[in-house]
Design a protein around this motif. Structure first.
Motif, PDB file in Angstrom:
ATOM      1  N   ARG A   1       0.831  -1.202   0.000  1.00 21.31           N
ATOM      2  CA  ARG A   1       0.000   0.000   0.000  1.00 21.31           C
ATOM      3  C   ARG A   1       0.866   1.254   0.000  1.00 21.31           C
TER       4      ARG A   1
ATOM      5  N   LEU B   1       1.610   4.401  -2.826  1.00 18.55           N
ATOM      6  CA  LEU B   1       1.429   5.818  -2.531  1.00 18.55           C
ATOM      7  C   LEU B   1       2.685   6.638  -2.801  1.00 18.55           C
TER       8      LEU B   1
ATOM      9  N   GLN C   1       0.699  14.027  -1.232  1.00 20.48           N
ATOM     10  CA  GLN C   1      -0.694  14.361  -0.935  1.00 20.48           C
ATOM     11  C   GLN C   1      -1.639  13.898  -2.039  1.00 20.48           C
TER      12      GLN C   1
ATOM     13  N   LYS D   1      -2.980   8.146  -3.859  1.00 21.96           N
ATOM     14  CA  LYS D   1      -4.123   7.465  -3.245  1.00 21.96           C
ATOM     15  C   LYS D   1      -3.904   5.958  -3.306  1.00 21.96           C
ATOM     16  N   ASP D   2      -4.379   5.276  -2.250  1.00 24.08           N
ATOM     17  CA  ASP D   2      -4.234   3.826  -2.228  1.00 24.08           C
ATOM     18  C   ASP D   2      -5.335   3.175  -3.062  1.00 24.08           C
ATOM     19  N   GLU D   3      -5.430   1.838  -2.989  1.00 20.86           N
ATOM     20  CA  GLU D   3      -6.396   1.125  -3.827  1.00 20.86           C
ATOM     21  C   GLU D   3      -7.836   1.482  -3.500  1.00 20.86           C
ATOM     22  N   ASP D   4      -8.071   1.970  -2.280  1.00 23.90           N
ATOM     23  CA  ASP D   4      -9.418   2.382  -1.885  1.00 23.90           C
ATOM     24  C   ASP D   4      -9.692   3.852  -2.198  1.00 23.90           C
ATOM     25  N   GLY D   5      -8.732   4.494  -2.870  1.00 20.70           N
ATOM     26  CA  GLY D   5      -8.894   5.895  -3.231  1.00 20.70           C
ATOM     27  C   GLY D   5      -8.640   6.862  -2.097  1.00 20.70           C
ATOM     28  N   LYS D   6      -8.003   6.379  -1.020  1.00 16.92           N
ATOM     29  CA  LYS D   6      -7.767   7.219   0.142  1.00 16.92           C
ATOM     30  C   LYS D   6      -6.353   7.797   0.127  1.00 16.92           C
ATOM     31  N   PRO D   7      -6.213   9.095   0.418  1.00 14.55           N
ATOM     32  CA  PRO D   7      -4.873   9.700   0.524  1.00 14.55           C
ATOM     33  C   PRO D   7      -4.284   9.442   1.910  1.00 14.55           C
TER      34      PRO D   7
ATOM     35  N   GLY E   1      -3.136  10.287   5.670  1.00 15.04           N
ATOM     36  CA  GLY E   1      -3.497  11.206   6.734  1.00 15.04           C
ATOM     37  C   GLY E   1      -2.304  12.049   7.125  1.00 15.04           C
TER      38      GLY E   1
ATOM     39  N   GLU F   1       0.641  10.077   8.853  1.00 12.87           N
ATOM     40  CA  GLU F   1       1.338   9.223   7.894  1.00 12.87           C
ATOM     41  C   GLU F   1       2.137  10.067   6.912  1.00 12.87           C
TER      42      GLU F   1
END
Length: 533
Positions: A113, A117, A308, A311-317, A319, A322
């Motif tokens: 993951r 990113l 920034q 995005k990961d596989e779930d589309g989340k950037p 935090g 992190e």
């Protein structure tokens, strides 16, 4: 006595990983306790000590109760290969500060993951965008050297910009100085700009300096909108202390680590870990505050902005925490490695006048007008400057900034390396320092700086060299920033050697003395430089 029996003698006789049964050679004390490797790690010469063991015992050596060092090009491809199931050992737990980052996460899914990113920001296309900013600081450095050079020729002297190696002065038409601090300043300013949109200002200040929160409570306010009290620290010194601490702590069993932290030397190292994290906290905070206020107009893009956008596989950037942890990784990896390698390459060119003369000739032909410097990406395109590339590769071979064997856990089902079947849970590593001195690959003159060994390689010889050369590690955990690191070295070394002639200071010990934390660092580099037309 009970501790000695339970933690040392009993495991040795039980032989849970069959290393005694397999008759893996090595010092008896290393087979009994991790403290042997911990001691040599703390002394700063682990790679040299392990190399001496390989010279004595051969390719396979036991360096801890559950750690085997294997100095073989084939082992490098096996232990660090894609899909072999091997994980990073608990050595990496000692490198966690803010939270686990790409470098020290041990979970395979989490690493995949994070790599998704982060890796895109170091693509060749992305790296080329940073060339103009790298050139800015090379120019700043050379302007500082030109200023001191003029003062030195006028008979002045001083300590400006110098580290522990002493002051600068003029003699025989040259500026004599320690090049190491300047390499540090250059690397930190470049990564400061590339990562956070602004340099640390070390070159202009001629000083090792960075900002951190003034107290731990200030660090807790890093996410707030209010002002945070700050103070200045010597970043390079702190980074060195952190590397030595984490390296030494990492080789100790996890059960020993809470007790080790009570020892003053380790306590000081733990403070360095916090201080280094503080640099990233303040840098990220300032960078994001400027972004939110709409005042970030210094540059078009930087590594933080690219992180920034990831995005990961779930589309989340990422935090905020992190993001700060990964920024800390960028800061460490992008400063120490570049400064160490730059300093070492300049040292070896100064020590080897014939090689420097060949590089001067190549650079003079490619860039006849010194006013066109610093160099550009077009100047260093593939095959344009083969001797420059050979000098860089030879410097990375003989001075591997990451010289130690990176430890990996043998997965379920075991792993066969060099004809030996190692059971699940055994720790294996391949020391770059030693395989970069393998006479079967490099010849009998492995301690000599000879860039010519990289020229004219083809066929089986090229394949063998490529399989053995390991400056950035290999496999899925290899350095994601290698494209940026190599471009920096091409532009820095090429530009500085085209502008300046380097010699070592006569009458002094001319060895490149080093100390190894996680990285192998020069302790100084006294040179005399003269401006070239």
């Amino acid at each position: 006595m009970g501790f000695l029996f339970v933690h040392i003698l009993l495991p040795f006789f039980q032989d849970p990983y069959s290393l005694r049964r397999l008759s893996i050679p090595g010092p008896t004390i290393a087979a009994l306790t991790d403290l042997w490797l911990g001691y040599h790690s703390a002394k700063g010469h682990r790679s040299e000590v392990v190399h001496a063991l390989h010279e004595k015992y051969g390719r396979i050596v036991r360096i801890a109760p559950n750690h085997v060092s294997i100095a073989s090009p084939d082992a490098l491809q096996t232990i660090y290969a894609h899909g072999n199931g091997a994980l990073k050992s608990d050595f990496y737990d000692a490198f966690v500060s803010i939270q686990r980052g790409l470098f020290n996460t041990r979970d395979r899914i989490e690493h995949t993951r994070k790599r998704k990113l982060v890796s895109h920001i170091f693509s060749q296309k992305s790296v080329l965008e940073f060339e103009p900013y790298i050139r800015v600081y090379i120019k700043e450095l050379s302007e500082q050297w030109s200023r001191l050079y003029k003062l030195a020729l006028e008979g002045q002297q001083g300590n400006e910009g110098q580290g522990q190696g002493g002051g600068w002065y003029g003699r025989n038409g040259r500026l004599w100085m320690d090049a190491l601090p300047w390499c540090n300043y250059l690397a930190f300013d470049i990564i400061g700009d590339l990562a956070f949109g602004a340099p640390f200002g070390m070159i202009k200040a001629c000083k090792d300096t960075a900002q951190i929160p003034a107290s731990e409570s200030s660090a807790e306010l890093a996410d707030s909108k209010g002002e945070v009290a700050i103070k200045e620290i010597p970043a390079v010194k702190i980074l060195n202390g952190r590397g030595e601490y984490s390296m030494s702590m990492g080789v100790l069993p996890p059960a020993y680590r809470p007790f080790a932290k009570k020892i003053p030397w380790f306590a000081a190292g733990a403070a360095d870990v916090k201080a280094l994290a503080g640099i990233a906290i303040i840098a990220v905070r300032k960078r994001l505050a400027a972004q939110e206020a709409g005042t970030l107009s210094v540059r078009k893009t930087d590594l933080l902005e690219k992180l920034q956008r990831g995005k990961d596989e779930d589309g989340k950037p990422m935090g905020r925490e992190e993001l700060t942890a990964e920024a800390l990784t960028l800061l460490i990896a992008g400063s120490d490695t570049t400064s160490n390698s730059t300093c070492a390459i300049l040292y070896y060119l100064a020590r080897t006048p014939a090689a420097q003369a060949k590089l001067h000739a190549e650079l003079d032909k490619a860039i006849p007008d010194v006013e066109a410097l610093p160099m550009t990406v077009d100047d260093v395109k593939a095959d344009r400057l083969p001797y420059l590339d050979a000098c860089i590769e030879e410097g990375l071979r003989i001075h591997s900034t990451s010289a130690l064997g990176l430890p990996r856990l043998v997965p379920k089902g075991g792993m066969t390396v060099e004809g030996v079947m190692f059971p699940e849970g055994t720790v294996l590593s391949v020391p770059s320092y030693t395989i970069h001195r393998d006479t079967e690959v490099w010849g009998d003159d492995t301690e000599e700086f000879r860039p010519e060994r990289w020229l004219g390689l083809d066929g089986d010889k090229r394949e063998l060299v490529n399989k053995t050369f390991n400056p950035f590690s290999v496999g899925p955990r290899a350095c994601v920033g290698r494209n940026l690191a190599y471009l920096e070295l091409q532009l820095i070394v090429g530009s500085l050697v085209r502008m300046w002639d380097f010699v070592l200071e006569e009458g002094l010990d001319q060895e490149l003395h080093t100390s190894e934390g996680f990285l192998r660092k020069p302790l100084g580099c006294r040179v005399g430089i003269r401006r070239r037309d």
